[in-house]
Design an enzyme around this catalytic site. Structure first.
Site, PDB file in Angstrom:
ATOM      1  N   HIS A  16      32.153  39.297  42.360  1.00 41.69           N
ATOM      2  CA  HIS A  16      31.870  40.736  42.300  1.00 41.69           C
ATOM      3  C   HIS A  16      31.815  41.378  43.682  1.00 41.69           C
ATOM      4  O   HIS A  16      31.854  42.605  43.812  1.00 41.69           O
ATOM      5  CB  HIS A  16      30.545  40.971  41.559  1.00 41.69           C
ATOM      6  CG  HIS A  16      30.527  42.238  40.757  1.00 41.69           C
ATOM      7  ND1 HIS A  16      31.222  43.376  41.114  1.00 41.69           N
ATOM      8  CD2 HIS A  16      29.895  42.547  39.592  1.00 41.69           C
ATOM      9  CE1 HIS A  16      31.019  44.322  40.218  1.00 41.69           C
ATOM     10  NE2 HIS A  16      30.209  43.846  39.285  1.00 41.69           N
ATOM     11  N   ARG A  17      31.725  40.570  44.745  1.00 36.31           N
ATOM     12  CA  ARG A  17      31.755  41.126  46.094  1.00 36.31           C
ATOM     13  C   ARG A  17      33.133  41.650  46.440  1.00 36.31           C
ATOM     14  O   ARG A  17      33.287  42.478  47.349  1.00 36.31           O
ATOM     15  CB  ARG A  17      31.329  40.059  47.107  1.00 36.31           C
ATOM     16  CG  ARG A  17      29.911  39.552  46.935  1.00 36.31           C
ATOM     17  CD  ARG A  17      29.622  38.358  47.814  1.00 36.31           C
ATOM     18  NE  ARG A  17      30.507  37.228  47.544  1.00 36.31           N
ATOM     19  CZ  ARG A  17      30.429  36.054  48.146  1.00 36.31           C
ATOM     20  NH1 ARG A  17      29.490  35.862  49.074  1.00 36.31           N
ATOM     21  NH2 ARG A  17      31.259  35.072  47.843  1.00 36.31           N
TER      22      ARG A  17
END
Length: 453
Positions: free
Chosen positions: A426-427
């Site tokens: 998700h980064r």
């Protein structure tokens, strides 16, 4: 002049190696370029090559022993040359040390694969000469950059070789009471063996590393026990380390879609019929690789990596294909998969997978993927999630393609369906971006002509 033989970094992720067997015995004549030993790394079996000529005077580890990268493991020298200072017997005839000769094969392998050099550099004092290792059947790379020996002095710490430390732990011997006979007072294997044989075994030191304190302790298997302890291979150690780097620190989310594979399977039949005389047999996995490669061209954020300081977006599409081997898992890479046809992808996957199972892959053939695929469909698994291989941002888990009864235009029909799950960092990748990638992948497989668009 004596030639020092070190355990070298033979892959970008190697931290230690296990000596499978010596190919030269003590007392044998050695010529520069001769194969000295077979070494098991974290990914493959490599061959250690002599850099100098002379007699194999001393071997400091035995078959089955594991040593950290940078550890001195043997000495080659003339029959009349005094090597006592090198192997721990005193004397003053050790060759001069030239620290400027440290070199690295790992950064070269990473550069070729498009990845950055690891942040923790490893160096070894090579002295006037050394040895390098090459993949079995491959050519010799540049001298590998290696880490300092485990027993090197740092702030007054006791100097102990990895093999000696392990023997002391197994024998319950307190290292503080052992005098080292190695270079600079380093404790080596024979010091521990002598102490144990002399009845000098003491309670192991109460001081442990934080890792040792946290890890559960298990007694050795007793005679007649209904279980057995299997030693960790270098590959299994690396898998364990990499996965703990992934599933904990990486904020991962998962997206699953079901794809109608009916048209893709029809295309597969046509391709296999067309190339039957050439021995080409395209699998559903080959189709998926081609479709994924085409989708990655349209969604570069998915074809990216997290570096800690930046998001690295790759221009090339290099797909790692997970292959199960006896000791774990390895991901040979289909480079520039978006520019290759189905038959070429199929042949390359089979060739790389075969050499992966034989542990004959070169480092550049399994490092540098920009995206990975793990397929368990051939085992009948319908759906699963895969663990991201850092620093990659995503990995695709592919289930079995199965005939199912579904509703199409209000009617029940039999269609071939397959579930895929995208694991996303998700980064780097947000939900909408991952969903758009899967939408394109679904279109590519449900209408294969879309791959050409």
């Amino acid at each position: 002049m004596a030639t020092k033989v070190y355990m070298e970094a033979l892959s970008p992720t190697m931290e230690e190696g296990r000596l499978i067997s010596w190919l030269k015995n003590e007392g044998d004549q050695v010529n520069e370029g001769d194969l000295l030993a077979e070494v098991e790394t974290d990914k493959a079996t490599m061959e250690l090559v002599a850099r100098g000529s002379g007699i194999m005077r001393k071997q400091l580890i035995a078959g089955g022993d594991t040593s950290n990268v940078g550890t001195l493991i043997a000495v080659i020298a003339a029959d009349s040359e005094d090597i006592s200072a090198l192997i721990g017997g005193g004397g003053s005839t050790a060759p001069a040390v030239d620290k400027s000769q440290s070199q690295s094969a790992a950064p070269q392998a990473l550069a070729a694969s498009g990845q950055s050099e690891p942040s923790k550099t490893q160096q070894v004092d090579r002295g006037d000469s050394g040895a390098s290792a090459v993949p079995a059947g491959g050519s010799a790379p540049a001298a590998a950059q290696a880490s300092p020996s485990a027993g090197s002095s740092d702030g007054g710490r006791q100097k102990v070789s990895p093999v000696a430390r392990r023997l002391a732990t197994e024998g319950g011997l307190e290292l503080a009471g052992v005098t080292g006979s190695g270079p600079g007072g380093r404790i080596i294997k024979r010091d521990i063996e002598a102490a144990l044989q002399g009845g000098g075994a003491q309670a192991a030191s109460a001081q442990q590393t934080p890792e040792a304190e946290e890890a559960p302790t298990f007694a050795p298997a007793a005679a007649g026990a209904e279980y057995r302890d299997i030693p960790l291979t270098q590959m299994r150690k690396t898998i364990a380390k990499r996965l703990t780097q992934s599933i904990g620190p990486i904020p991962t989310f998962y997206l699953t879609v079901e794809i109608d594979m009916t048209e893709a399977m029809e295309l597969r039949k046509k391709v296999n019929a067309r190339f039957e005389k050439q021995g080409v047999k395209v699998s559903p996995n080959d189709l998926t690789i081609k479709a994924v490669a085409a989708a990655l061209r349209k969604h570069p954020w998915v074809n990216s990596a997290w570096t800690g300081e930046t998001i690295r977006q790759y221009d090339a599409v290099h797909i790692g294909v997970a292959v199960a081997v006896d000791e774990g898992l390895i991901t040979p890479i289909i480079r520039n998969a978006d520019k290759k046809g189905l038959s070429e992808i199929s042949q390359e996957v089979k060739e790389l997978a075969g050499r992966a199972r034989e542990k004959k892959l070169k480092p550049e053939e399994y490092t540098g993927a920009t995206f990975s695929i793990s397929n368990l469909g051939m085992f009948g698994v319908s759906e699963f999630t895969a663990v991201i291989n850092p620093p990659e941002a995503c990995i695709l888990a592919v289930g079995a393609a199965e005939d199912k009864v579904v509703v199409v235009d209000g009617e029940m029909v039999i269609r071939n369906r397959m579930k895929v799950t995208l694991s996303c960092d998700h980064r780097v990748v947000d939900g909408a971006i991952g969903a758009q990638f899967l939408q394109t992948l679904k279109q590519n497989l449900e209408d294969p002509m879309m791959m050409l668009a």
